[in-house]
Scaffold this active site. Structure first.
Site, short mmCIF file in Angstrom:
data_model
loop_
_atom_site.label_atom_id
_atom_site.label_comp_id
_atom_site.label_asym_id
_atom_site.label_seq_id
_atom_site.Cartn_x
_atom_site.Cartn_y
_atom_site.Cartn_z
N ASP A 172 -8.61 4.03 0.46
CA ASP A 172 -8.64 4.52 1.84
C ASP A 172 -8.07 5.94 1.92
O ASP A 172 -8.09 6.56 2.98
CB ASP A 172 -7.93 3.55 2.81
N SER A 173 -7.65 6.48 0.76
CA SER A 173 -7.28 7.89 0.69
C SER A 173 -8.46 8.78 1.09
O SER A 173 -8.28 9.95 1.42
CB SER A 173 -6.81 8.26 -0.73
N ASP B 238 -10.56 -0.98 -1.24
CA ASP B 238 -9.25 -0.88 -0.59
C ASP B 238 -9.35 -1.37 0.86
O ASP B 238 -10.03 -0.74 1.68
CB ASP B 238 -8.83 0.61 -0.61
N LYS C 99 -8.14 -4.64 -2.58
CA LYS C 99 -6.72 -4.27 -2.72
C LYS C 99 -6.06 -4.36 -1.35
O LYS C 99 -6.62 -3.89 -0.36
CB LYS C 99 -6.61 -2.84 -3.27
N GLU D 244 -2.14 -3.80 0.60
CA GLU D 244 -0.78 -3.29 0.47
C GLU D 244 0.20 -4.33 1.01
O GLU D 244 -0.03 -4.93 2.06
CB GLU D 244 -0.61 -1.98 1.26
N GLU E 5 2.91 1.85 -6.70
CA GLU E 5 2.85 3.27 -6.31
C GLU E 5 4.24 3.82 -5.97
O GLU E 5 5.04 3.14 -5.30
CB GLU E 5 1.94 3.46 -5.09
O1 KIV Z 1 -6.22 4.91 -1.28
C1 KIV Z 1 -5.96 5.19 -2.46
O2 KIV Z 1 -6.59 6.05 -3.07
C2 KIV Z 1 -4.89 4.44 -3.11
C3 KIV Z 1 -4.31 5.05 -4.33
C4 KIV Z 1 -3.30 6.05 -3.92
C5 KIV Z 1 -3.75 4.04 -5.23
O3 KIV Z 1 -4.46 3.42 -2.62
#
Ligand code: KIV
Length: 270
Positions: free
Chosen positions: A51-52, A90, A119, A121, A188
């Site tokens: 989600d970056s 994510d 993924k 968090e 992280e």
């Molecule tokens: O969103 C992302 O790219 C991430 C990485 C920083 C691990 O969660």
């Protein structure tokens, strides 16, 4: 023109990844589209559609406004480009607030993309959600330590594992998430000794970002590692090339050739 031979030719599954723990470091990068996914595929074992992308692609301040629809769209694009890498989706902020919501969204991920895992968090407080997902056949990468989706509630990005109590908390998180069925743990922004302790405590692979050199694998955001994202550079990012500089130089040359009518020349004209 030389034909590039990929390093990896077979399809990488989560079983391949599990078997790499303690044998060979796992490489993972982010990708958000088919073009870059195709470049990375056959080279890294794993691709994270992070989600970056909300920051590096959409230009937002943080990751929190990313939506399921956006993440699905980008994961479909990555899936079109990557045929061998193990793709991780994510789950965006707000998409796994309860086990039912998480399951509904994760099923959508498996229906609409070819991601192999999702993924989420969170530490041990998310163990029940991880359990429900894995009991229903969804593979989960549990993301612990610094959690970018907590940036607003915590008032910034805080490095974890700085004292004994916090290392203990991270270990509890990792062990509970493993017991709940997590396939991998992404660690992280933690002190290297904390990430090492987590890696040694669990049987599943750990992937680190800003977590030192002892995790079972590493992940970086592609636009950071190739020098395209210039807004800021965290200490843990190593730039493997200066992408923005290269593009600017190419662009300058193009502009000057168009202005001087040097382009298009004979070679590029029908
Ligand atoms: O969103 C992302 O790219 C991430 C990485 C920083 C691990 O969660």
């Amino acid at each position: 023109m030389s034909i590039h031979t990929p390093r990896i030719e077979k399809k990488i599954t989560l079983s391949t990844i599990s078997a790499m723990k303690g044998v060979e470091p796992i490489t993972m990068v982010t990708a958000y589209d088919a073009l870059f996914a195709r470049l990375f595929d056959g080279e890294v074992e794993m691709i994270l559609v992070g989600d970056s992308l909300n920051m590096s692609f959409l230009g937002k301040e943080d990751t929190l406004s990313a939506t399921m629809d956006q993440m699905i769209y980008h994961t479909q694009a990555v899936g079109n480009g990557a045929k061998s890498a193990c793709i991780v989706f994510d789950m965006p902020f707000g998409s796994y607030t309860t086990a039912d919501i998480a399951l509904e969204n994760a099923v959508r991920v498996y229906h609409e993309t070819n991601a192999q895992a999702v993924k989420i968090e969170g530490g041990k407080e998310k163990a029940d959600i991880v359990r429900v997902l894995s009991e229903n056949g969804v593979a989960v990468v549990a993301h612990i330590g610094l959690m970018p989706q907590h940036v607003r509630s915590e008032g910034g990005y805080k490095v974890r594992g700085k004292d004994e109590d916090d290392i203990k908390a991270l270990l509890e998180d990792a062990l509970d998430l493993q017991a709940a069925g997590a396939a991998l743990i992404l660690v992280e922004g933690v002190k290297a000794e904390a990430a090492k302790a987590v890696t040694e405590a669990v049987q599943i692979p750990t992937i680190g970002i800003g977590a030192g050199n002892s995790t079972d694998g590493q992940v970086l955001v592609w636009s950071d590692m190739f020098g395209f994202f210039e807004a800021f550079k965290p200490k843990f990012v190593k730039r493997y090339c200066d992408g923005a500089k290269e593009v600017r130089e190419g662009l300058e040359q193009y502009i000057s050739e168009v202005k001087s009518r040097a382009f298009p020349d004979e070679e590029h004209t029908y």
